[in-house]
Design a protein around this motif. Structure first.
Motif, short mmCIF file in Angstrom:
data_model
loop_
_atom_site.label_atom_id
_atom_site.label_comp_id
_atom_site.label_asym_id
_atom_site.label_seq_id
_atom_site.Cartn_x
_atom_site.Cartn_y
_atom_site.Cartn_z
N UNK A 61 -10.19 0.01 -8.31
CA UNK A 61 -9.20 0.34 -7.28
C UNK A 61 -9.89 0.59 -5.95
N UNK A 62 -11.00 1.32 -6.00
CA UNK A 62 -11.81 1.61 -4.81
C UNK A 62 -12.31 0.31 -4.17
N UNK A 63 -12.75 -0.63 -5.03
CA UNK A 63 -13.27 -1.91 -4.52
C UNK A 63 -12.15 -2.71 -3.85
N UNK A 64 -10.97 -2.71 -4.44
CA UNK A 64 -9.86 -3.43 -3.81
C UNK A 64 -9.46 -2.74 -2.51
N UNK A 65 -9.43 -1.41 -2.53
CA UNK A 65 -9.07 -0.67 -1.32
C UNK A 65 -10.05 -0.93 -0.18
N UNK A 66 -11.33 -1.11 -0.53
CA UNK A 66 -12.35 -1.46 0.47
C UNK A 66 -11.91 -2.72 1.23
N UNK A 67 -11.41 -3.73 0.48
CA UNK A 67 -10.95 -4.97 1.14
C UNK A 67 -9.62 -4.76 1.85
N UNK A 68 -8.73 -4.00 1.20
CA UNK A 68 -7.39 -3.83 1.77
C UNK A 68 -7.47 -3.10 3.12
#
Ligand code: TXA
Ligand code: MG
Length: 355
Positions: A337-344
């Motif tokens: 989730x953290x990794x996706x949020x980094x992109x988002x």
């Protein structure tokens, strides 16, 4: 420039596994045809040209990592600032020795556990790796991708391949061949069309040059998984707006505005039902003002799916000419989730509301 576009999907494993359905000989013939096309692409790499190729994370835009002029052309093709270093892709772990002299026990364990796969290791570089490839740094980022087309291409090129994601700089990373074609047809020599990327976000970048390993860019290989392999605490660079500081960034890619959709984008963070309500409210409000609104809202705990779909979703919404994208934040307590949020957060230019 005329770009050669080769469909080489038949190099892929599922195809091999299904081969018994229509006969091993047919399968063999198809694989040989794909290999012939990959050979042409490899000759382009050897000649200093540019080839886009599938990997399990996102598509890459490759050049001979030892050819500084070819690497410069990658920056040019992408329109990318040239102090942003590239990841160097190898076909077998033993090729690491061409790039670095520092292969510690931890590096061996990590390669053994996660390669081929979405982990990139930053290590001190050998002198003959051009600084153009490493964006002027004395370190080199190395990865062995998990895709048969990528591995065959690197193997046949007989050189490590430097490759950033195969998108124009600032656009969402490409997870389907059609994204690469949309951005780079007419600009590079060859596009190898493989499967859609299985992971969908770029590799975890792990800096192993200091005593404590640091995750510079989060990905689907998590700090916990890395700690379990090396038995050491791993630090994680925060999901902060590096663009707002003057500090020299550790992973230089982090300072540029990234992955932006054409549309304005807003992330809505908070309790799930509040997020849903706020997105609906903002959607109606904006539509009332005549704006076209797109929504990105993943299932609450579906982190892997979110990683897989996020960039493709951005491109899909851009294709629909939306004016505003409203995206529901994922929990960043989960490492993926953290990794996706980094992109988002980068896509949205750190534009966020909390509800
Ligand atoms: O999954 C991936 O990593 C994809 C596929 C194609 O392999 N590649 C990719 O490359 O995402 P790129 O260039 O878009 O991102 C490379 C990232 C950037 O954040 C860059 O700053 C960092 O890796 N990086 C590369 N070399 C580095 C180095 N020597 N030290 C620190 N960070 C480095
Ligand atoms: Mg990129």
């Amino acid at each position: 420039m005329e770009t050669k576009i080769f469909d080489v999907k038949k190099m892929n494993n599922e195809f091999l596994e299904e081969a018994y359905v229509y006969g091993v000989e047919t399968a063999q013939r198809d694989i040989e045809a794909a290999q012939k096309d990959i050979r042409i692409a490899a000759d382009v790499i050897k000649g200093g040209g540019l080839v886009a190729f599938p990997t399990e994370t996102v598509y890459g835009l490759g050049a001979d990592a030892f050819n500084a002029d070819a690497v410069k052309d990658v920056y040019k093709a992408k329109g990318r600032p040239s102090d942003n270093p590239m990841i160097v892709h190898i076909a077998r772990a033993s090729d690491m020795g061409q790039l670095t002299t520092t292969i510690s026990a931890d590096v061996v364990k990590l390669a053994d556990s996660f390669w081929p796969g979405p982990l990139t290791m930053v290590l001190p570089k050998k002198d003959d790796v051009p600084k153009t490839t490493t964006g002027g740094l004395d370190t080199v980022a190395i990865r062995l991708p998990d895709d048969p087309v990528a591995i065959e291409l690197i193997r046949m090129s007989e050189t490590p391949i430097a490759a950033p994601s195969a998108n124009l700089s600032g656009k969402p990373s490409p997870t389907k061949a059609e994204h690469v074609i949309a951005d780079l047809d007419g600009i590079i020599n060859v596009i190898l069309v493989g499967n859609d990327s299985r992971v969908g976000i770029e590799s975890t970048v792990l800096d192993l040059t200091a005593d404590q390993p640091v995750v510079l860019r989060p990905g689907i290989i998590t700090p916990d998984q890395i700690e379990a392999v090396i038995g050491k605490k791993v630090a994680v660079a925060g999901n902060t707006a590096m663009a707002d500081t003057d500090e020299a960034p550790k992973a230089p890619g982090m300072k540029y505005k990234h992955y932006s959709p054409e549309a304005e984008m807003l992330v809505v963070e908070g309790q799930r039902n509040k997020v849903e309500n706020e997105i609906q409210r903002l959607k109606k409000l904006n539509e009332g003002l005549g704006r076209k609104v797109g929504v990105i809202l993943f299932e609450e705990q579906a982190f892997i799916e979110a990683a897989h779909d996020f960039f493709a979703k951005l491109r899909e919404l851009d294709g629909q000419d939306v004016d505003l994208i409203l995206a529901g934040a994922l929990s960043d307590r989960d490492a993926v989730g953290f990794a996706v949020m980094n992109r988002m957060m980068k896509s949205a230019g750190y534009n966020i509301v909390k509800v």
